[in-house]
Design a protein around this motif. Structure first.
Motif, mmCIF file in Angstrom:
data_model
loop_
_atom_site.group_PDB
_atom_site.id
_atom_site.type_symbol
_atom_site.label_atom_id
_atom_site.label_comp_id
_atom_site.label_asym_id
_atom_site.label_seq_id
_atom_site.Cartn_x
_atom_site.Cartn_y
_atom_site.Cartn_z
ATOM 1 N N GLU A 161 -11.418 8.370 16.815
ATOM 2 C CA GLU A 161 -12.342 9.208 17.558
ATOM 3 C C GLU A 161 -13.792 8.766 17.347
ATOM 4 N N HIS A 174 -17.788 12.844 23.338
ATOM 5 C CA HIS A 174 -16.556 12.659 22.583
ATOM 6 C C HIS A 174 -15.661 11.639 23.263
ATOM 7 N N LYS A 176 -11.856 9.493 22.572
ATOM 8 C CA LYS A 176 -10.664 9.346 21.742
ATOM 9 C C LYS A 176 -9.958 8.038 22.075
#
Length: 431
Positions: A161, A174, A176
């Motif tokens: 992440e 964000h 991932k």
């Protein structure tokens, strides 16, 4: 200060290349790979003092020491000063699609621009003095915090992440499915991608790039000692042997105990202040606390997810593994093809290498007269460029203190870390 052996002859270039390849491979992964972050404000001058008395070493031995360095854990503060001779990019970022702002649209989840998007910070590294707080614990945990006057920008890589957070706007970004090895995993439709590419942010990353340039066109020697961030260090000096390069010399302060680069300075051949000066002001080679790499968005923060950019073979800037755009807007959004490199050629070798390519459509720069460029943008281009002419015809040279580019009126581009005269000579020779 201990005596040093004279500069090594280039008959040892083969051994030097082996050493610097190892150094480039094993250099400590101190920052999030390809961090795109910067800061505003000044910090105290880099703590360098005295000439510690250290055992003499040759350039080959020092490069091997860098290669053998196995520093996986550290924390500290890095100061970066960049002077390319360009105006400050911080305030211009928003006008070029980066930067934050309250007027941007987009949902809280996915899509839209984000003030925390790392690529929105990239242009700020092109000028000024910046302070970064860094931490690393192996290849899977790194953190870079950008210190501003009344705010902080952080980029955290923890496992698969990546989080970025801009406290000034209370926005988070964000992503991932990332890994730092460069290998693509099989994760179904999403796959894995690497953290975003960007400018080097630590002395290690700058040194890695410099060591890649060591070849028969390069002089490499050890030139004394220094103390950086309270640690004894050797000074490795790398200089082009060829004339015509804008690079004068590169100095890397290498920690005498660990072999970790502590400071990197690139001085232009034109003289004056360093183009790039990056070094630790504080450094600790102990293991950072595990909580250093933990992050959860603060209450009320806008979170932008990057999952839509995580298709196999792409990073979250929408590029493939070779850094190329997938679409060409000038061609109606068609898929990128290898021929779109426009016959890229490399003229010369070593520090005076010049890239030659054609602009799409085989034409020169658009102008305000053609209606393709707003008048204000044309004024900016005119202020940044110098008109030149020769056997190739005429064109415009855009200059910085390190990289120069000649764009001819017939649609060719010549670019490299070389002088304006070298670009004109190359264009004439190719005519």
């Amino acid at each position: 200060m201990a005596p040093y052996e004279p500069e090594q002859d280039t008959s040892e270039a083969g051994e030097l290349r082996v050493g610097r390849r190892k150094a480039a491979r094993y250099v400590v992964p101190v920052a999030v790979a390809g961090v795109a972050a910067a800061t505003i404000g000044l910090v105290p001058a880099l703590a360098t003092s005295g000439d510690p008395d250290l055992p003499k070493v040759t350039a080959q031995e020092l490069i091997e020491k860098i290669a053998a360095s196995d520093t996986q854990q550290l924390s500290g503060t890095v100061k970066i000063s960049t002077d390319l001779g360009l105006p400050s990019m911080g305030g211009m970022a928003g006008g070029f699609g980066g930067g934050g702002g309250a007027d941007r649209g987009g949902d809280d989840e996915g899509g839209g621009d984000s003030a925390a998007d790392p690529k929105s910070k990239l242009m700020e590294l092109a000028s000024g003095t910046h302070t970064l707080r860094v931490a690393a614990d192996g290849p899977d945990k790194q953190k870079v915090s950008v210190l501003e006057d009344a705010a902080e920008y952080s980029l955290i890589h923890n496992g698969d992440e990546v989080w970025a957070y801009d406290s000034a706007s209370n926005e988070a970004y964000h992503a991932k499915g990332f890994q730092v090895s460069g290998e693509r995993g099989d994760k179904g439709d999403k796959g894995q991608a690497e953290p975003p590419a960007g400018m080097p942010a630590t002395p290690e990353e700058f040194a890695e790039q410099a060591l890649k340039a060591v070849d028969d066109t390069t002089s490499v020697k050890v030139d004394g000692t220094a103390q950086v961030a309270g640690r004894d260090a050797y000074r490795l000096v790398i200089e082009p042997k060829q004339s015509g390069s804008t690079v004068g010399r590169i100095t890397v302060a290498v920690d005498a105990k660990t072999g970790t680069p502590l400071k990197f300075t690139l001085t232009p051949s034109s003289g004056g202040a360093a183009v790039i000066d990056a070094g630790f002001t504080k450094v600790d080679f102990g293991k950072p606390s595990a909580s250093t790499f933990d992050f959860a968005p603060p209450k009320g923060a806008k979170v932008t997810e990057a999952d839509e950019h995580s298709a196999p073979g792409r990073d979250f800037e929408g590029r493939d593994v070779k850094g190329r755009d997938f679409t060409d807007k000038a061609k109606g959004g068609k898929e990128f093809k290898e021929e779109d490199l426009n016959d890229l050629k490399v003229i010369g070798e070593g520090w005076t290498s010049i890239a030659e390519l054609r602009l799409p459509g085989g034409q020169g720069l658009p102008t305000a007269g053609s209606g393709d460029v707003p008048p204000d943008a044309q004024k900016l281009l005119d202020s940044l460029g110098d008109q030149v002419s020769g056997k190739f015809g005429s064109g415009t040279v855009f200059s910085t203190r390190l990289i120069n580019a000649l764009v001819t009126d017939d649609g060719k581009v010549y670019a490299g870390a070389v002088t304006k005269d070298a670009l004109v000579k190359a264009a004439n020779a190719a005519h």
